[in-house]
Scaffold this active site. Sequence first.
Site, PDB file in Angstrom:
ATOM      1  N   HIS A 138       0.859  -1.181   0.000  1.00 33.45           N
ATOM      2  CA  HIS A 138       0.000   0.000   0.000  1.00 33.45           C
ATOM      3  C   HIS A 138       0.896   1.232   0.000  1.00 33.45           C
ATOM      4  O   HIS A 138       2.126   1.137   0.082  1.00 33.45           O
ATOM      5  CB  HIS A 138      -0.942  -0.009   1.198  1.00 33.45           C
ATOM      6  CG  HIS A 138      -2.094  -0.950   1.050  1.00 33.45           C
ATOM      7  ND1 HIS A 138      -3.076  -0.785   0.091  1.00 33.45           N
ATOM      8  CD2 HIS A 138      -2.415  -2.087   1.729  1.00 33.45           C
ATOM      9  CE1 HIS A 138      -3.962  -1.756   0.185  1.00 33.45           C
ATOM     10  NE2 HIS A 138      -3.582  -2.571   1.167  1.00 33.45           N
ATOM     11  N   ASP A 168      -0.425   6.806  -3.474  1.00 34.76           N
ATOM     12  CA  ASP A 168      -1.702   6.504  -4.128  1.00 34.76           C
ATOM     13  C   ASP A 168      -2.172   7.664  -5.011  1.00 34.76           C
ATOM     14  O   ASP A 168      -2.485   7.479  -6.189  1.00 34.76           O
ATOM     15  CB  ASP A 168      -2.779   6.241  -3.075  1.00 34.76           C
ATOM     16  CG  ASP A 168      -2.819   4.789  -2.635  1.00 34.76           C
ATOM     17  OD1 ASP A 168      -1.965   4.006  -3.081  1.00 34.76           O
ATOM     18  OD2 ASP A 168      -3.696   4.445  -1.832  1.00 34.76           O
TER      19      ASP A 168
END
Length: 391
Positions: A138, A168
């Site tokens: 992540h 992200d």
Amino acid sequence: MTAQPGGGGPLAGLRVVEIGSLGPGPFCCMMLADMGADVLRIDRVAAGQPVGPGADHASELLNRGRRSVGVDLKHPDGAGLVLELAARADALVEGFRPGVAERLGIGPEPCLARNPRLVYGRMTGYGQDGPQAQAVGHDLNYIAANGVLSMIGRRGQPPTPPLNLVADTGGGGLVLAFGILAALLSRERSGAGQVIDAAMIEGAAVLAAPFYAWSQTGQWSPERGTNMIDSGAPYYDVYQTADGRWLSVAAVEPRFYRVLLDILGLAPESLPDQNDRSAWPGMKDRFAAVIRTRTRADWCARAEGREACMAPVLEAGELESDPQLRARGSFVRHHGILQPAPAPRFSQTPARLSLPPPVPGEHTEEALADWGICAERLAALRRGGAVPVAG
């Protein structure tokens, strides 16, 4: 009434197929949809029913502005439908681990065989190749693995997760959107599409380019919280006010710093030099003690109209009442949800919000019809189980 994506904007007329995912892919496609592109989101189905990213689809703002089609990507006819849509599209965005799109039959090779002008955007954490290509991760992992996380945090404290904005959003979704537009511009000259390999670990590194350089030239200390803009400097930090609120101070330039001291009631001659790093901890204590004597509103009123680089740390519930944000319409209520308006702004082709975030598969029939999939073909896809049965 048929739901329609877009609403003008500089990308009006652009068609994009989005293979539903989480995080950077949806952010990329939100940006494209905000600018007027017709983005068709392909949401997966299981046992004939759509499977979405969350229980409250209305709050999935990264999915705003486009329609959703439910497709079983593991069904041969589902993959065939994606290829049909790719043949009609300008771009396709997928966020699978390397090799998954190929196994599903919707990788770059069959898509570009159907449409040589297609821009095929791929979003991964570590890239399409290399020893970490198949590793799960992540945002936090990607900025840890490229050195960015080591630079973020306060003195004597562990590295601080910066939400998931760096890998992200910025290094992932925004870099991919930039890549897609660059490839589309290139296509105007060459006539050919191409594949974009966007890796969050690399995009986030690009965001941090100056810090890598500074760390090699002695301008940046590896000890967190000791540099000018990482909370080390007394004039670049946040301070708590008398009412328990927070005030940001960023008076880097000497002329702004002098104004800041005047607002705080601190005589310059009573303090060490602005950039005496050895004195920064003590100076921060003095700044903090002074700022705690007044409320946030008092400090903002004292700074009004003066060049002190001072601003309140607003919370989400305060955004609608802020004069600057309200004057520009920076946040809008759309279908009941307060959200950022499209940015940036364009003088000739203004963008506006259109559709709310969809329920997965909500627009299967109408959207496929608009994309040239005839009723007979849709009925066959339903009978075979490649798309969910209506209703």
